[in-house]
Design a protein around this motif. Structure first.
Motif, PDB file in Angstrom:
ATOM      1  N   ASN A 174      -6.620  -3.014 -16.555  1.00  0.00           N
ATOM      2  CA  ASN A 174      -7.358  -4.218 -16.181  1.00  0.00           C
ATOM      3  C   ASN A 174      -7.460  -5.116 -17.404  1.00  0.00           C
ATOM      4  O   ASN A 174      -7.967  -4.717 -18.442  1.00  0.00           O
ATOM      5  CB  ASN A 174      -8.748  -3.838 -15.677  1.00  0.00           C
ATOM      6  N   ALA A 222      -4.251  -6.800 -13.349  1.00  0.00           N
ATOM      7  CA  ALA A 222      -4.825  -5.487 -13.073  1.00  0.00           C
ATOM      8  C   ALA A 222      -3.887  -4.684 -12.181  1.00  0.00           C
ATOM      9  O   ALA A 222      -3.099  -5.241 -11.431  1.00  0.00           O
ATOM     10  CB  ALA A 222      -6.184  -5.646 -12.393  1.00  0.00           C
ATOM     11  N   THR A 255      -3.513  -3.401  -9.221  1.00  0.00           N
ATOM     12  CA  THR A 255      -4.118  -3.470  -7.885  1.00  0.00           C
ATOM     13  C   THR A 255      -3.065  -3.551  -6.781  1.00  0.00           C
ATOM     14  O   THR A 255      -3.356  -4.039  -5.691  1.00  0.00           O
ATOM     15  CB  THR A 255      -5.063  -4.685  -7.792  1.00  0.00           C
ATOM     16  N   LYS A 276      -4.700   1.992 -13.408  1.00  0.00           N
ATOM     17  CA  LYS A 276      -6.106   1.635 -13.650  1.00  0.00           C
ATOM     18  C   LYS A 276      -6.257   0.576 -14.737  1.00  0.00           C
ATOM     19  O   LYS A 276      -7.350   0.323 -15.220  1.00  0.00           O
ATOM     20  CB  LYS A 276      -6.951   2.868 -13.976  1.00  0.00           C
ATOM     21  N   ASN A 289      -8.298  -9.187  -8.126  1.00  0.00           N
ATOM     22  CA  ASN A 289      -7.058  -8.414  -8.164  1.00  0.00           C
ATOM     23  C   ASN A 289      -5.935  -9.219  -8.811  1.00  0.00           C
ATOM     24  O   ASN A 289      -6.073 -10.408  -9.063  1.00  0.00           O
ATOM     25  CB  ASN A 289      -6.660  -7.974  -6.760  1.00  0.00           C
ATOM     26  N   LYS A 318      -3.552  -3.463  -2.713  1.00  0.00           N
ATOM     27  CA  LYS A 318      -4.918  -3.800  -2.307  1.00  0.00           C
ATOM     28  C   LYS A 318      -4.928  -5.172  -1.655  1.00  0.00           C
ATOM     29  O   LYS A 318      -4.019  -5.979  -1.834  1.00  0.00           O
ATOM     30  CB  LYS A 318      -5.862  -3.767  -3.508  1.00  0.00           C
TER      31      LYS A 318
END
Length: 71
Positions: A36, A50, A52, A34, A61, A55
């Motif tokens: 960022n 981040a 990500t 999580k 991202n 994704k």
């Protein structure tokens, strides 16, 4: 990481004394779950850092130029 109800944590900036026109930026990062953050370039662009993985490509991202270009 900022926490509600706690004093704001201020992070440092790294700047150079010299100016550069062209450069290659290579990064190795380790981002917590999580996590960022971002790396600002020339006070204009933010390279998104981040957690990500997995994704779809998106400018918000990892590696994207925030709100501009997906990487």
């Amino acid at each position: 990481m900022q926490k509600n109800g706690k004093p704001r944590i201020h992070y440092g900036n790294i700047r150079t004394k010299k100016s550069f026109e062209d450069f290659n930026l290579t990064l190795e990062v380790m981002v917590p779950e999580k996590g960022n953050s971002g790396i600002y370039l020339r006070g204009i662009y933010e390279i998104q850092v981040a957690a990500t993985y997995g994704k779809l490509l998106d400018s918000h991202n990892m590696g994207g130029i925030y709100s501009r270009v997906a990487q």
